[in-house]
Design a protein around this motif. Structure first.
Motif, PDB file in Angstrom:
ATOM      1  N   LYS A 150      17.926  34.626   8.246  1.00  0.00           N
ATOM      2  CA  LYS A 150      18.045  35.244   6.915  1.00  0.00           C
ATOM      3  C   LYS A 150      17.421  36.637   6.864  1.00  0.00           C
ATOM      4  O   LYS A 150      17.660  37.404   5.927  1.00  0.00           O
ATOM      5  CB  LYS A 150      17.396  34.357   5.857  1.00  0.00           C
ATOM      6  N   THR A 206      20.510  45.340  11.589  1.00  0.00           N
ATOM      7  CA  THR A 206      21.893  44.880  11.719  1.00  0.00           C
ATOM      8  C   THR A 206      22.220  44.866  13.209  1.00  0.00           C
ATOM      9  O   THR A 206      22.105  45.895  13.885  1.00  0.00           O
ATOM     10  CB  THR A 206      22.871  45.807  10.983  1.00  0.00           C
ATOM     11  N   LEU A 211      26.774  41.656  12.708  1.00  0.00           N
ATOM     12  CA  LEU A 211      28.035  42.330  12.423  1.00  0.00           C
ATOM     13  C   LEU A 211      28.977  42.161  13.610  1.00  0.00           C
ATOM     14  O   LEU A 211      28.642  42.555  14.730  1.00  0.00           O
ATOM     15  CB  LEU A 211      27.789  43.825  12.174  1.00  0.00           C
ATOM     16  N   TYR A 251      17.816  39.165   9.102  1.00  0.00           N
ATOM     17  CA  TYR A 251      18.588  40.231   9.736  1.00  0.00           C
ATOM     18  C   TYR A 251      20.067  39.945   9.516  1.00  0.00           C
ATOM     19  O   TYR A 251      20.445  38.873   9.043  1.00  0.00           O
ATOM     20  CB  TYR A 251      18.276  40.336  11.237  1.00  0.00           C
ATOM     21  N   SER A 252      20.910  40.906   9.853  1.00  0.00           N
ATOM     22  CA  SER A 252      22.357  40.754   9.668  1.00  0.00           C
ATOM     23  C   SER A 252      23.070  40.820  11.008  1.00  0.00           C
ATOM     24  O   SER A 252      22.669  41.575  11.901  1.00  0.00           O
ATOM     25  CB  SER A 252      22.902  41.870   8.764  1.00  0.00           C
TER      26      SER A 252
END
Length: 335
Positions: A162, A136, A167, A164-165
């Motif tokens: 797709k 993240t 924030l 990893y995220s």
């Protein structure tokens, strides 16, 4: 003596008109500029131009406002709530792909002035962006320049979005808190946040985009970043105002190129560096090489930015982007 009613009305009307003339004259040179995080060193030229009196020298009244992320600032510009934005040049290309014409009229930074940080806790297993899978990562806001650049750095190491995220955690204290609370394993941020994280040992620099060398290595060329940009239609309709704004910023860039970090820090309000002026000066020293000396667009810069955006944004890939409409040096003095 009683004056006739018509005379009184005429006198009142004259007084009212006289009162509005100076206000209208002042309004003609009043500009509201939204800054994508006014305390960030990448955007320091905005406040510095004000404190040096360069806006005033041009006969301008400039209201500087702050938004934590550049994407929020650009929305204010599109809505017509502000006349200018100090934010990343890459938004001009992104917005053109959406049918909006925005142009940079003064370029403040020839490189992003940011760094991809990794938390010290995650560092043993997160040595490069090739290890981003499952992580993240913090960005100032979704759709922001930190978003664009993070995606590109991961993609260039073979890690698709797709895997990893991202924030949105803002910058400064909110970014630092996200690192400390293990909400993110790393992220893209600017000075003085970088210096603060290095001082406490909570994070390390993974990819350094504060220098020309680091930027060329990571992105393949110069990446013009912090800029003053406006709507093309506004610049066309307010050429004199646009020129005054561009000239004021160009003077500031010349000042930065001929003064030390200590000299510049002395000019800044105390709340920019708080109780640790030495840390601020250190961060500023690390950042000085990123600034342009004249406010002009660096050669080849727009092409690098387009390449980076096209690699990560389907809306831009394959689109016929007219780079000549995304910036202009026309409002700056001829070399």
């Amino acid at each position: 003596m009683h004056l006739p009613r018509r005379t009184l009305l005429a006198a009142s009307l004259f007084t009212a008109l006289a009162a509005t003339v100076p206000a209208q004259a002042a309004d003609a040179n009043t500009v509201t500029v939204m800054v994508g995080g006014i305390n960030k060193i990448i955007y320091l030229p905005a406040k510095l131009t004000e404190v040096l009196g360069y806006f005033k020298d041009e006969g301008l009244v400039v209201d500087l406002q702050s938004q934590p992320a550049g994407v929020d600032a650009e929305n204010q510009l599109i809505a017509g709530a502000v006349q200018g934005v100090v934010g990343f040049y890459d938004h001009t290309i992104d917005l053109q792909s959406k049918g909006k014409e925005i142009q940079a009229i003064a370029v403040l930074c020839k490189v992003p002035g940011e760094a991809q940080m990794v938390s010290t806790k995650a560092a043993p297993t997160f040595k490069s962006m090739a290890d981003a899978k499952g992580k993240t990562l913090g960005v100032t806001g979704l759709g922001s320049s930190t978003d664009f650049l993070t995606r590109y750095l991961a993609e260039s190491k073979g890690v698709p979005s797709k895997d990893y995220s991202l924030l949105p955690v803002g910058a400064g204290n909110t970014f630092i808190a996200a690192i400390k609370q293990d909400r993110i394993e790393g992220g893209m941020t600017t000075e003085p946040t970088i210096a603060q994280l290095l001082k406490t040992g909570d994070a390390q620099v993974m990819v350094d985009l504060r220098t020309e060398e680091g930027t060329r290595a990571a992105l393949g060329g110069l990446y013009p970043a912090a800029s003053l940009y406006v709507q093309n239609s506004w610049a066309a309709e307010h050429k004199d105002l646009a020129a005054k704004m561009a000239r004021a910023f160009a003077k500031t860039m010349q000042y930065i190129s001929t003064h030390s970090a200590e000299d510049i820090a002395e000019k800044m309000p105390k709340d920019y560096y708080g109780n640790d002026k030495a840390l601020y000066v250190s961060a500023l020293k690390a950042s000085l090489p990123m600034f342009t000396s004249d406010g002009r667009m660096p050669a080849g810069g727009p092409e690098t930015v387009l390449k980076v955006l096209a690699a990560t944004k389907p809306a831009i890939k394959g689109k016929n982007i007219d780079l000549s409409k995304t910036y202009t040096n026309a409002f700056l003095a001829a070399k």
